[in-house]
Design an enzyme around this catalytic site. Sequence first.
Site, PDB file in Angstrom:
ATOM      1  N   ALA A  24      15.614  11.318 -34.509  1.00  0.00           N
ATOM      2  CA  ALA A  24      15.240  11.306 -35.926  1.00  0.00           C
ATOM      3  C   ALA A  24      15.919  10.086 -36.534  1.00  0.00           C
ATOM      4  O   ALA A  24      16.969  10.185 -37.153  1.00  0.00           O
ATOM      5  CB  ALA A  24      15.677  12.584 -36.632  1.00  0.00           C
ATOM      6  N   LYS A  37      -1.747   4.690 -34.650  1.00  0.00           N
ATOM      7  CA  LYS A  37      -1.004   5.595 -33.765  1.00  0.00           C
ATOM      8  C   LYS A  37      -1.005   6.997 -34.343  1.00  0.00           C
ATOM      9  O   LYS A  37      -0.544   7.210 -35.478  1.00  0.00           O
ATOM     10  CB  LYS A  37       0.428   5.099 -33.579  1.00  0.00           C
ATOM     11  CG  LYS A  37       1.203   5.888 -32.518  1.00  0.00           C
ATOM     12  CD  LYS A  37       2.510   5.205 -32.180  1.00  0.00           C
ATOM     13  CE  LYS A  37       3.258   5.917 -31.069  1.00  0.00           C
ATOM     14  NZ  LYS A  37       4.496   5.188 -30.704  1.00  0.00           N
ATOM     15  N   ASN A  52       1.588   3.289 -38.328  1.00  0.00           N
ATOM     16  CA  ASN A  52       2.365   4.494 -38.036  1.00  0.00           C
ATOM     17  C   ASN A  52       1.990   5.560 -39.060  1.00  0.00           C
ATOM     18  O   ASN A  52       2.513   5.595 -40.168  1.00  0.00           O
ATOM     19  CB  ASN A  52       3.860   4.178 -38.087  1.00  0.00           C
ATOM     20  CG  ASN A  52       4.730   5.395 -37.842  1.00  0.00           C
ATOM     21  OD1 ASN A  52       4.243   6.524 -37.827  1.00  0.00           O
ATOM     22  ND2 ASN A  52       6.015   5.171 -37.663  1.00  0.00           N
ATOM     23  N   ASN A 109       2.316   9.795 -30.800  1.00  0.00           N
ATOM     24  CA  ASN A 109       3.693   9.686 -31.288  1.00  0.00           C
ATOM     25  C   ASN A 109       4.452  10.932 -30.805  1.00  0.00           C
ATOM     26  O   ASN A 109       3.915  11.752 -30.061  1.00  0.00           O
ATOM     27  CB  ASN A 109       3.698   9.573 -32.817  1.00  0.00           C
ATOM     28  CG  ASN A 109       4.939   8.868 -33.349  1.00  0.00           C
ATOM     29  OD1 ASN A 109       6.049   9.143 -32.912  1.00  0.00           O
ATOM     30  ND2 ASN A 109       4.754   7.974 -34.301  1.00  0.00           N
ATOM     31  N   GLY A 143       8.147   3.788 -23.757  1.00  0.00           N
ATOM     32  CA  GLY A 143       9.300   3.767 -24.652  1.00  0.00           C
ATOM     33  C   GLY A 143      10.555   4.334 -24.035  1.00  0.00           C
ATOM     34  O   GLY A 143      11.426   3.606 -23.567  1.00  0.00           O
ATOM     35  N   GLY A 200      14.553   7.980 -38.760  1.00  0.00           N
ATOM     36  CA  GLY A 200      14.292   7.881 -40.192  1.00  0.00           C
ATOM     37  C   GLY A 200      13.772   6.524 -40.620  1.00  0.00           C
ATOM     38  O   GLY A 200      14.051   6.074 -41.744  1.00  0.00           O
ATOM     39  N   CYS A 252       4.892   9.341 -37.454  1.00  0.00           N
ATOM     40  CA  CYS A 252       6.300   9.679 -37.326  1.00  0.00           C
ATOM     41  C   CYS A 252       6.531  11.079 -37.896  1.00  0.00           C
ATOM     42  O   CYS A 252       6.159  11.341 -39.042  1.00  0.00           O
ATOM     43  CB  CYS A 252       7.158   8.659 -38.072  1.00  0.00           C
ATOM     44  SG  CYS A 252       8.897   9.115 -38.120  1.00  0.00           S
TER      45      CYS A 252
END
Lengths: 295, 254
Positions: A73, A161, A124, A188, A261, A75, A127
């Site tokens: 997380a 994404k 994005n 994601n 990733g 942020g 998230c």
Amino acid sequence: MVTLKPGPINVGGLRLNNHLLLAAGILGTTGASLARILASGAGGVVTKSIGPEPKAGHHGPCVVTVDGGVLNAMGLPNPSSGFTRELEAIRGQPVVVSIFGGNPEEFATVAGWFAGNAAGFELNVSCPHAAGYGAALGSDPAIVEACTRAVSRLGLPTWVKLTPNVTDIAECGRAAQRGGATAIVAINTLKAMRISTALRRPVLGNTFGGLSGPAVFPVAVRSVYDLYEACSIPIVGCGGITTADNVVEMMMAGASAVEIGSAVMDDIGIFATIAGDLYAPDGEDPAGIVGCAHA
Amino acid sequence: MREQMPIGVTITRITEESPSIRTFTFDQEIPFNPGQFVMVWVPGVDEIPMALSATDAITVQKVGDATAALFSLGVGDQIGIRGPFGNGFAVTGRTLAVGGGIGVSPLHPLATAGLVDVFLLGARSAEDLIFADRLAETTTLFTATDDGSAGHHGFVTDLLGRIDPIDFDHICVCGPEVMMRAVLGILERHGCTDRGQFSLHRYMKCGIGICGSCCTDPGGLRVCRDGPVFTGDRLIASEFGHYTRDASGQRKNL
């Protein structure tokens, strides 16, 4: 194992050196770290998500490793428009700038800053742990479409994404396609949390975060498979890829390229490692592999 | 990807090293190499990187919100620890250590393990010369203070004028980055930057080499994973001593 013919490829309006891109949010805060990953064998890189204002991100702990994955997380920490100078050193290379905003106008503003030095954009809208951003928008197909349209108007490759934290990811894929996306990226992270039994409280400073790594690979394969049935634009597979065989599997589900990733944690040379296994001079034509698992 | 959740440790002793520096000793030992660090979780506040100053201790200077919160804790309170992370110092043969202020912290376990021959310790004033008594037991210690209240009146780097770095196989350095850059300059003049081992401090969020917040220019080296200890020859043409980055990734001049 299936091997592929090596060479540059074209995906969603971008020319890439191979099928393997660095996923957003991993080592993407500086131009130098992105250059390092490109030099280590990645076919392209996606930056850290850049937004309308500089953000420090969540308080820690921001990351914890769990069995088969990574829980984070962060942020959305980012330097905002100041990031433009980071790209100077990697100008002309296959660099996708990941962007986020709270509404279509903010997406368009941020994309505009990078219109001169990005090969393309990755929106994005996925998230899972930033209030007002990411999946807060990306779970509503109408907003996905509007944000995509606001950026695709710039005329540059526009990837979107998507979040797996929805009932029907295909619906969001179709919305991105209607908005003018040139490719869809899936997936994601999955919304998740852990609790420290010793301290009797959630581990992450933000309480919950997103799970990545091998644990989510089957979810990613399923998502790509669904999107391939629903959409006609290319799909970039992302989620838990650690081996060349994972890449092939993701392509058979329908991905034209992949992003990697969490695997960087165990091996920063993962791109060269996978490429070494994936490509062979007598390998198959990738076009024949993409989506071949669909009857 | 192996699970590594924070472990909970209980503070068993708090030692006031100076008005702004305390050592927090806890109830579990963490096997580590001197120079490695841990991510210290202050519940409800933040998680910050801290060098281990002993197998079971961190030595902390009160500089921000998270360290202030640590200072509010007492014996019996719990904190979380992830790690150890990073590479640590690697020494064989004759070793010189140069520490400035709280930078003595990661060098302390190197010295107590008997791996340091000569130690140059600097601080603002006598009361900030922490660990001096213990360092004097295992090393040849020279001190310097800005105000002249103990040892040489001036910078710790002045002491390097009296010692030939070439006499040492390794020069391990930790302290304010401007001080470390000055040491690197001295090693450069002696043609031995590769003998220097510098412990860097950068903003860190993950500690495991994936988030990128601690990456340095121009090589993209990750301080948390490729470091925090780097040899001088890898730093000479870098951002080291010039700028760093804040939590958002924006550059900040030193």
